[in-house]
Enzyme design. Structure first.
Site, short mmCIF file in Angstrom:
data_model
loop_
_atom_site.label_atom_id
_atom_site.label_comp_id
_atom_site.label_asym_id
_atom_site.label_seq_id
_atom_site.Cartn_x
_atom_site.Cartn_y
_atom_site.Cartn_z
N GLU A 139 -129.22 -5.19 -49.01
CA GLU A 139 -130.42 -5.53 -48.24
C GLU A 139 -131.50 -6.00 -49.21
O GLU A 139 -131.67 -5.38 -50.25
CB GLU A 139 -130.95 -4.33 -47.46
CG GLU A 139 -132.07 -4.75 -46.51
CD GLU A 139 -132.56 -3.60 -45.62
OE1 GLU A 139 -132.11 -2.46 -45.79
OE2 GLU A 139 -133.41 -3.88 -44.77
N ALA A 178 -133.74 4.70 -50.74
CA ALA A 178 -132.35 4.86 -50.33
C ALA A 178 -131.97 3.71 -49.41
O ALA A 178 -132.83 2.96 -48.96
CB ALA A 178 -132.14 6.19 -49.60
N MET A 179 -130.66 3.61 -49.12
CA MET A 179 -130.16 2.48 -48.33
C MET A 179 -129.08 2.94 -47.36
O MET A 179 -128.18 3.67 -47.74
CB MET A 179 -129.64 1.41 -49.30
CG MET A 179 -129.08 0.19 -48.62
SD MET A 179 -130.35 -0.67 -47.64
CE MET A 179 -129.35 -1.34 -46.33
N GLU A 180 -129.20 2.44 -46.13
CA GLU A 180 -128.40 2.95 -45.01
C GLU A 180 -127.05 2.28 -44.81
O GLU A 180 -126.54 2.28 -43.68
CB GLU A 180 -129.22 2.79 -43.73
CG GLU A 180 -129.43 1.34 -43.25
CD GLU A 180 -130.74 0.69 -43.67
OE1 GLU A 180 -131.30 1.14 -44.69
OE2 GLU A 180 -131.20 -0.25 -43.00
N ASN A 181 -126.41 1.71 -45.84
CA ASN A 181 -125.11 1.06 -45.69
C ASN A 181 -124.19 1.86 -44.77
O ASN A 181 -124.11 3.07 -44.86
CB ASN A 181 -124.43 0.94 -47.05
CG ASN A 181 -125.39 0.51 -48.13
OD1 ASN A 181 -125.97 -0.55 -48.06
ND2 ASN A 181 -125.60 1.38 -49.11
N HIS A 193 -133.88 9.73 -42.37
CA HIS A 193 -134.19 8.32 -42.14
C HIS A 193 -132.91 7.47 -42.26
O HIS A 193 -132.58 6.70 -41.36
CB HIS A 193 -135.25 7.87 -43.14
CG HIS A 193 -135.63 6.43 -43.03
ND1 HIS A 193 -136.72 6.01 -42.30
CD2 HIS A 193 -135.06 5.31 -43.54
CE1 HIS A 193 -136.81 4.69 -42.37
NE2 HIS A 193 -135.81 4.24 -43.11
N GLU A 194 -132.21 7.62 -43.37
CA GLU A 194 -131.02 6.78 -43.58
C GLU A 194 -129.95 7.11 -42.56
O GLU A 194 -129.28 6.22 -42.04
CB GLU A 194 -130.49 6.94 -45.01
CG GLU A 194 -131.50 6.69 -46.12
CD GLU A 194 -132.28 5.39 -45.99
OE1 GLU A 194 -131.77 4.43 -45.40
OE2 GLU A 194 -133.44 5.35 -46.47
N HIS A 223 -130.68 5.52 -39.22
CA HIS A 223 -130.43 4.08 -39.20
C HIS A 223 -129.04 3.77 -38.61
O HIS A 223 -128.81 2.65 -38.16
CB HIS A 223 -130.47 3.50 -40.61
CG HIS A 223 -131.82 2.96 -41.03
ND1 HIS A 223 -132.57 2.15 -40.20
CD2 HIS A 223 -132.51 3.06 -42.19
CE1 HIS A 223 -133.68 1.79 -40.85
NE2 HIS A 223 -133.68 2.34 -42.05
N GLU A 266 -137.00 -0.59 -38.99
CA GLU A 266 -137.74 0.28 -39.91
C GLU A 266 -138.84 1.09 -39.22
O GLU A 266 -138.96 2.29 -39.42
CB GLU A 266 -138.30 -0.51 -41.09
CG GLU A 266 -137.23 -1.11 -42.01
CD GLU A 266 -136.24 -0.09 -42.56
OE1 GLU A 266 -136.49 1.13 -42.44
OE2 GLU A 266 -135.21 -0.51 -43.11
#
Ligand code: TRP
Ligand code: ZN
Length: 865
Positions: free
Chosen positions: A112, A253-256, A288-289, A292, A311
């Site tokens: 992202e 962080a990232m929600e992959n 949060h992640e 998502h 978001e």
């Protein structure tokens, strides 16, 4: 065109990772043009192209064109076809941390917003949803663990000490949710049984040796999974949920899909290494992640203009989660403070943009407080407008209607309209108009008529590119507090009752007449901060003190204290600048003292009351001709005044706050520690020798990182042996812990001492510092630029020059990080003239560089426009 299936074959190698992508491509039936396009433009950046096959036939170089951004293939078929593209990238050389890179020997991806194109040629846009099958191979010693999205179908050994893993993700997803991890990682496992009885394996992957710091993250994950089932009816949809912690990461962080990747500082926690704030941050980011998965992954964004769709909504959901598992009012106070500290200045300055931007040069620059936090406030207002039940119905409809789609803000809003019959057409304007509305209220009481009048005006100031604005639909929650401290009934002239205590403002000016008001009330407006606006109402100091003591809305009690403190601090600042004596705030201190003693109020809440507004908040309140030096002194003076007025009760409160027994990160225990720390800060503000000694003792006796940093944060401002002893001790204890040592950098960077800039500059050459690691840059340079207004805004401009140089230095390898650091200048136009000129000089110096990244170019040109 659409890409429906992707088969990736990735051979990991530190310098030359080969990616073979097989894509099933077909013309988009929904495309605008009647004829399918005969050229295909794929995004790609920093890739070495090795070969292309179209439906099995190798393409010669005449069949395509290659630019620095794209692969353009001519004469493609007018029906479905397959493309097989082989390219090579260099993960070790990737310091931008976008695409495939290595962090402390771990291969990981960040796709992202537009990172997938740095891994393979692709239609790298969020409305192209594909099913991915990913085969990864690597040397067994280098990367014994190989992960990607979805379920693992196979794994096995290969010749030459290599091995492979094959992953399949059944859920169609945009490329930005793709992820891959390879490396030597330890795993902590748990499991979760979903509401329909499915078992899910939970796995957290960390650096070997750090397994014992994952327990909190795992607990938070299970709590978040349960909460999403209970509050939104959302269940997890794969057999495994994985989290990987890495040390080099541009954001939190990232929600992959099925494989979240985290900045390791937001996973690892133990009482000795993490503060209560870190524990709370881990809880909120894990949630949060995870959230998502439904708001972002199952339902994603049609294009990046819709970023707030995932978001804003997901921040709203994580705020609600934290409010439920902690304290609702304290969570609200913290969220509003964050909004006002970051989003309001953004909305008032040159970088102001709508929650849904209409244009962008670089999308990475729109992961902003406006999109995230104001976006969350818009979701909250929708709930206020349609009610709790209507909100749930609207969300249910959204999940039902748009599951599996890439959609828009309009489609989201339509769900609430269709589910409840409410008209949100005017509300949509919030997504289009930038700037924080000013709400100017006038309240009068007529004792003879036993009536009260409330006149409100919405003032919508121009923002960049938006000169004229339309009035907004603003939900205004309120109460009228009677002389005995109790709420009077809200009855409008004409007999109408105010439903849920909320007035709906829809016009520029509106007046409300309340009848049957037996005595003069004090209006309590914008309860719970029901809309992201700047409220002005001319309440006297006495009326604010009354609300502080009596408002039934705990949020507004805190807000009254805050407003009064801001008023006092501004008056003291003005007096300092005029060389006059300031009027003290003894009545304010006295009321604070009463609240401190009120055992009915939870400790965390009392801690918030006793924490005076920050220098940045005071600067925002003053609004123009800002002198950060005077503000710093004024705030110190106000703290000292409160501390001297409440000295004995504070000492008693400090002693009472000491918590015996082992550390527990729960919210109630954290609240008691927060109260102790707030009290300690006030005591230290007296500057008395005995209090400095108390702080030093607090450090020496600390049994947790929370207590240790509470003391260290105060000691760094106090020149003397206590300070040096504590810093040396901290370094000795934590020099081998790359996460904790960042606090040591940060505390020195936020010191009020005059030599701080020189210290920070020297620390950039420290052996444990690295300009390539974003956490280090944020801890040292970021903390200095964003959390030390006194020294960043040194009157000689040296702070600006130092940060500008770092921006230029970092821009050569990590544009995202450089652009974020540059946003420290976002409020430069409110400064007093001398500093304003010095800040402008540095911005111009940055703008003059010929080879700026798109990221920094975008920010600096908007900032100077
Ligand atoms: N989507 C992520 C989140 O909100 C944030 C994110 C966007 C991000 N771009 C990123 C994280 C780049 C790391 C790097 O949680
Ligand atoms: Zn997010």
């Amino acid at each position: 065109h659409l890409i429906e299936r992707v088969a990736l074959d990735i051979a990991l190698d530190p310098e030359a990772t080969r990616v073979r992508a097989r894509l099933k491509v077909r013309p988009n039936p929904a495309a605008q043009s009647p004829m399918p396009a005969r050229t295909l433009v794929l995004d790609g950046e920093g890739l070495a192209l090795e070969a292309i096959k179209l439906s099995g036939r190798r393409l010669g170089s005449e069949a395509y064109e290659l630019t620095s951004q794209a692969l353009i293939i001519h004469d493609i078929p007018d029906r479905a076809f397959t493309l097989e593209i082989t390219s090579v990238c260099n993960p070790s050389a990737n310091k931008a941390l976008s695409g495939l890179y290595r962090s402390r020997g771990i291969y990981c991806t960040q796709c992202e917003a537009q990172g997938f194109r740095r891994l393979s040629y692709f239609l790298d846009r969020p409305d192209v949803l594909a099913v991915y099958e990913t085969r990864i191979e690597a040397h067994r010693d280098e990367a014994p663990i190989l992960l990607s999205n979805g379920n693992r179908l196979a794994r096995g050994r290969l010749a030459g000490g290599r091995h492979f893993a094959l992953w399949h993700d059944p859920h169609p997803k945009p490329s930005y949710l793709f992820a891959l991890v390879g490396g030597d990682l330890a795993v902590v496992r748990d499991r979760f049984v979903t509401m329909s009885g499915r078992r899910v394996r939970l796995e957290i992957y960390v650096e070997p040796g750090k397994e014992d710091r994952c327990a909190w993250a795992m607990e938070c994950l299970k709590r978040a999974m349960r909460w999403d089932e209970e509050k939104f009816g959302r269940e997890y949809d794969l057999d495994t949920f994985m989290i990987v912690a890495v040390s080099d990461f541009n954001m939190g962080a990232m929600e992959n899909k099925g494989l979240n990747i985290f900045n390791d500082k937001l996973i690892l926690a133990s009482p000795e290494t993490a503060t209560d704030e870190t524990y709370a941050a881990i809880e909120s980011v894990i949630a949060h992640e995870y959230f998502h998965n439904w708001t972002g992954n199952r339902i994603t964004c049609r294009d990046w203009f819709q970023l707030c769709l995932k978001e804003g909504l997901t921040v709203f959901r994580d705020q609600e989660f934290s409010a439920d598992v902690r304290s609702g009012v304290v969570q609200r106070i913290d969220d509003v403070r964050r909004l006002k500290a970051h989003q309001f200045p953004e909305d008032a300055g040159p970088l102001a943009h709508p929650v849904r931007p209409e244009k962008y040069i670089e999308i990475n620059n729109f992961y902003t407080a406006t999109v995230y936090q104001k976006g969350a406030e818009l979701c909250r207002m929708i709930r206020t407008i349609v009610g709790d039940e209507g909100f749930r119905k609207g969300m249910d409809l959204y999940f039902e209607r748009h599951d599996g789609e890439a959609t828009t803000v309009e489609a989201f809003i339509a769900c609430f309209e269709d589910a409840t019959g409410c008209d949100l057409a005017q509300f949509m304007q919030w997504y289009r108009q930038a700037g924080t509305p000013e709400l100017v209220a006038r309240f009068t009481y007529d004792p003879k008529a036993r009536a009260a009048m409330l006149d409100v005006e919405q003032v919508l100031l121009p923002t960049p590119g938006q000169a004229r604005k339309r009035p907004l639909h603003i939900p205004l929650a309120l109460g009228l507090v009677g002389p005995d401290g109790r709420d009077l009934p809200l009855k409008l002239a004409g007999g109408e009752r105010v439903a849920d205590g909320v007035l709906h403002l829809t016009r520029r000016r509106q007046s409300f007449r309340f009848v049957d008001v037996p005595a003069r009330p004090v209006p309590s407006l914008l309860r719970g901060f029901s809309a992201p606006v700047n409220l002005t109402i001319d309440l006297s100091d006495g009326e604010l003190l009354f609300l502080m003591g009596h408002d039934s809305d705990l949020y507004n009690r805190w807000q009254a204290a805050e407003t009064l403190a801001l008023r006092l601090a501004s008056r003291i600042t003005a007096a300092i600048r005029a060389g006059k004596q300031a009027r003290p705030g003894l009545a304010y201190a006295r009321t604070l003292g009463e609240l401190l003693a009120d055992e009915a109020l939870e400790p965390a809440y009392r801690a918030r009351l006793l924490t005076l507004p920050s220098e940045a908040e005071i600067a925002r309140h003053i609004g123009r001709d800002v002198d950060p030096g005077a503000i710093h002194r004024a705030r110190r003076r106000l703290m000292a005044l409160v501390a001297r007025a409440l000295y004995h009760p504070l000492v008693a409160a400090y002693e009472a706050a000491a918590t015996p027994g082992p550390y527990s990160p729960d919210a109630a225990s954290a609240g008691r520690r927060a109260l102790g720390a707030a009290v300690l800060q006030l005591l230290a503000a007296t500057g008395r020798k005995a209090e400095v000694a108390r702080v030093a003792r607090h450090y020496a006796r600390a049994r947790s990182m929370t207590e240790r940093t509470a003391a260290l944060g105060l000691l760094v401002d106090i020149k003397g042996p206590e300070r040096e002893r504590a810093l040396t001790d901290f370094y000795r204890r934590f020099k081998d812990d790359h996460i904790v040592i960042d606090k040591w950098f940060a505390f020195q960077a936020i010191s009020a001492l005059p030599e701080t800039l020189e210290t920070v500059a020297a620390l950039t050459r420290h052996e444990l510092f690295s300009i390539r690691n974003p956490n280090k840059v944020r801890a040292l340079v970021g903390a200095f630029a964003m959390s030390n207004p006194l020294q960043f805004h040194r009157p000689d401009g040296a702070g600006y020059a130092f940060v500008a140089e770092r921006v230029l230095e970092i821009d050569r390898f990590n544009p995202q990080l450089a652009a974020r650091l540059l946003s420290a200048f976002k409020s430069w136009k409110v400064l007093e003239p001398v500093r304003q000129r010095l800040a402008r000089q540095q911005l111009r110096r940055i703008a003059r560089r010929k080879t700026l990244s798109r990221d920094v170019y975008d920010i600096v040109t908007r900032m100077l426009a």
